[in-house]
Design a protein around this motif. Structure first.
Motif, short mmCIF file in Angstrom:
data_model
loop_
_atom_site.label_atom_id
_atom_site.label_comp_id
_atom_site.label_asym_id
_atom_site.label_seq_id
_atom_site.Cartn_x
_atom_site.Cartn_y
_atom_site.Cartn_z
N ALA A 203 -4.57 6.29 -9.13
CA ALA A 203 -3.63 5.49 -8.34
C ALA A 203 -2.51 4.99 -9.25
O ALA A 203 -2.79 4.46 -10.33
CB ALA A 203 -4.34 4.31 -7.70
N PRO B 143 0.81 -1.23 0.00
CA PRO B 143 0.00 0.00 0.00
C PRO B 143 0.84 1.27 0.00
O PRO B 143 0.45 2.29 -0.58
CB PRO B 143 -0.82 -0.12 1.29
CG PRO B 143 -0.92 -1.58 1.53
CD PRO B 143 0.39 -2.14 1.10
N VAL C 104 -4.40 1.84 -0.30
CA VAL C 104 -3.28 2.78 -0.35
C VAL C 104 -3.05 3.34 1.05
O VAL C 104 -4.00 3.61 1.79
CB VAL C 104 -3.57 3.94 -1.32
CG1 VAL C 104 -2.39 4.90 -1.40
CG2 VAL C 104 -3.93 3.40 -2.70
N ILE D 192 2.08 2.84 -3.46
CA ILE D 192 1.09 3.40 -4.38
C ILE D 192 0.92 4.89 -4.09
O ILE D 192 0.81 5.29 -2.93
CB ILE D 192 -0.27 2.68 -4.25
CG1 ILE D 192 -0.09 1.17 -4.48
CG2 ILE D 192 -1.30 3.25 -5.23
CD1 ILE D 192 -1.33 0.36 -4.14
#
Length: 361
Positions: free
Chosen positions: A346, A282, A326, A285
């Protein structure tokens, strides 16, 4: 020369195989954390390494010498190591006498014992408890006594079984500081079983993942948590973004993965047609309010499904043809005005996409 080498180590209880063909090498001064679910075999391997129980098969080498079966070598080797169990055992005696016990049975004189115990009491911050009955101590204090008793002889290897289980955060911090101090100041080799994966990341030079009695993967903490070897490890260490797809092309090691009509680029040697899972951390990103020009090979329009605070970070769940989680700082989230239902982009690099095949290589 490695301090400890384990070759094809196995252990059965009746027909149940608790450990299966474990191979492990540990360098002098290294801290290795054993992680794995309950029943994975962590305590069993510690008991074998401490030579308390014999293996069903395999060899244990300590400082280059096979110590698996020889009664003489087992006794000599056990004097060079110490094991602290999950539930600390303290004798019905003073804190001083508990810590002094190992020195007394080794025949040290009274003056030597007094000096060494006083020094160790200061190290574990229990000098004011010298004359207190050890069985009246709190869990964290008793664990410090157990550690002090183990370390008073300055063993070459310290084995720890869940050293902070059921302790409050302050006691946990104190025990972790002691573990680091013993490793740093005494160059003690430490092998510790822990259910706390964050603790393993904080303390260990390498992490070994045990599952169903097998050593699934061993490596530096960053490798274990960002490049798990297979799906079992990925799921156990809590990789949140595991995206299933099929390799549609491989151009010199840069692969394209088809995910229900979306495409993700990554680095892999898997061939076209192979089913895989893409793992993305996460924190690797990035979010933006509009599509931007960058080196990231993967960029997807997405809609925010959920936002939750996590200390100084914010956890954002997205929908972009597939679920995506994220992590970003609270400040970044506030500056972008992130809220549920907002459209964002993203992005992550191809190198951030760790690809695992069905066989899990």
């Amino acid at each position: 020369m490695f301090l400890l080498e384990v070759a094809n180590l196995s252990r059965k209880y009746g027909k149940k195989e608790v450990l299966k063909g474990i191979d492990l090498r540990v360098e002098r001064g290294e801290v290795v954390a054993l992680i794995g679910p309950t029943g994975a075999g962590k305590t069993t391997i510690l008991r074998l390494l401490d030579l308390l129980d014999p293996p069903t098969a395999g060899k244990i080498y300590f400082a280059g010498e096979d110590v698996t079966h020889s009664p003489r070598l087992k006794l000599e080797t056990r004097r060079r190591m110490a094991l602290v169990f999950q539930k600390p055992v303290v004798f019905k005696a003073s804190v001083h006498d508990n810590i002094a016990y190992a020195l007394k049975v080794r025949g040290h004189n009274r003056r030597d014992i007094s000096a060494k115990v006083s020094s160790m009491l200061n190290t574990v911050d229990l000098a004011d408890y010298r004359n207190r009955n050890a069985q009246t101590l709190s869990g964290g204090e008793a664990q410090r006594v157990a550690l002090a008793r183990a370390m008073i002889t300055q063993p070459e290897m310290l084995l720890l079984d869940e050293p902070t289980a059921n302790l409050d955060p302050l006691s946990t911090s104190m025990i972790e500081n002691l573990i680091q101090r013993f490793n740093r100041e005494y160059a003690t080799t430490i092998i510790m079983a822990t259910h706390d994966m964050a603790q393993g990341q904080r303390l260990a030079h390498r992490i070994a993942v045990l599952m169903n009695g097998e050593l699934m993967q061993i490596g530096k903490p960053g490798e274990i948590f960002s490049r798990p070897r297979n799906m079992k490890v990925a799921e156990f260490v809590g990789v949140e973004n595991i995206i299933k797809g099929t390799i549609s092309s491989n151009d010199g090691g840069v692969v394209t993965v088809d995910v229900d009509g979306n495409t993700i680029e990554g680095i892999s040697d898997y061939r076209a047609g192979e089913e895989v899972s893409v793992c993305v951390r996460p924190e690797d990103i990035t979010l933006a309010l509009s599509r931007t020009s960058s080196s990231a090979r993967n960029s997807f329009p997405a809609r925010i499904k959920l936002i939750a605070s996590s200390g100084p970070l914010v956890r954002v769940e997205l929908g972009c043809g597939f679920p995506l989680v994220v992590l970003l700082t609270r400040r970044s989230a506030e500056e972008m005005g992130l809220q549920i239902g907002k459209d964002v982009y993203a992005s992550f690099k191809a190198t951030a996409a760790h690809i695992i095949g069905e066989a899990g290589v």
